[in-house]
Design a protein around this motif. Sequence first.
Motif, PDB file in Angstrom:
ATOM      1  N   GLU A  13       0.859  -1.174   0.000  1.00  0.00           N
ATOM      2  CA  GLU A  13       0.000   0.000   0.000  1.00  0.00           C
ATOM      3  C   GLU A  13       0.895   1.223   0.000  1.00  0.00           C
ATOM      4  OE1 GLU A  13      -2.728   0.071   3.278  1.00  0.00           O
ATOM      5  OE2 GLU A  13      -3.038  -2.081   3.159  1.00  0.00           O
ATOM      6  N   MET A  14       0.385   2.316  -0.523  1.00  0.00           N
ATOM      7  CA  MET A  14       1.130   3.562  -0.520  1.00  0.00           C
ATOM      8  C   MET A  14       1.457   3.950   0.921  1.00  0.00           C
ATOM      9  SD  MET A  14       2.371   5.596  -2.535  1.00  0.00           S
ATOM     10  CE  MET A  14       2.921   7.238  -2.843  1.00  0.00           C
ATOM     11  N   GLY A  15       2.679   4.359   1.161  1.00  0.00           N
ATOM     12  CA  GLY A  15       3.082   4.801   2.486  1.00  0.00           C
ATOM     13  C   GLY A  15       3.623   3.690   3.373  1.00  0.00           C
ATOM     14  N   LYS A  16       3.661   2.462   2.887  1.00  0.00           N
ATOM     15  CA  LYS A  16       4.174   1.343   3.669  1.00  0.00           C
ATOM     16  C   LYS A  16       5.381   0.733   2.973  1.00  0.00           C
ATOM     17  CE  LYS A  16       0.037  -0.278   6.011  1.00  0.00           C
ATOM     18  NZ  LYS A  16      -0.819  -1.433   6.260  1.00  0.00           N
ATOM     19  N   ILE A  17       6.342   0.339   3.778  1.00  0.00           N
ATOM     20  CA  ILE A  17       7.462  -0.446   3.270  1.00  0.00           C
ATOM     21  C   ILE A  17       7.358  -1.814   3.904  1.00  0.00           C
ATOM     22  CG2 ILE A  17       9.965  -0.699   3.159  1.00  0.00           C
ATOM     23  CD1 ILE A  17      10.190   2.333   3.255  1.00  0.00           C
TER      24      ILE A  17
END
Length: 146
Positions: free
Chosen positions: A11-15
């Motif tokens: 998801e965007m914003g997660k690594i």
Amino acid sequence: MRPMVSTRNREMGKIVTRMTVTNRIDRADFDRQMIAADKVRSITLNNVLIDTGATTLCLPADIIEGLGLSLLKEVDVEMASGIRKARIFRDLCDREGTFECLELPGGRNPLVGVISLEALGIELDLKNQRLFTLPISPTETYLTIL
């Protein structure tokens, strides 16, 4: 603990990354030729969240049990749902680092917090959502004493 530098985004914003965790006592026993290599408890975890809001490594209870980690202590921990009791386990190792780990409530994915990342010399590239290891060589190193 040995984080893999390759990461993938869910998801965007997660690594999210993959890492291997090993029981430090088993590894030391193997190094001293007290046990065979196949007796060293180790596991490679997929979908490990890199969480800058967390301070330490956190693992689910079933992984802690499978690794045979020793209970160190019980502490109060602030979670999104409020302050609650949590157990801290010890004797994990690699990149090379030895870490305590906080037990997560059931069904949660493992996560790595900022203290573990700093100790391992791993930085985040949030713009590109990936990890990279800092250098540690005779000519350049992330370890400092100033």
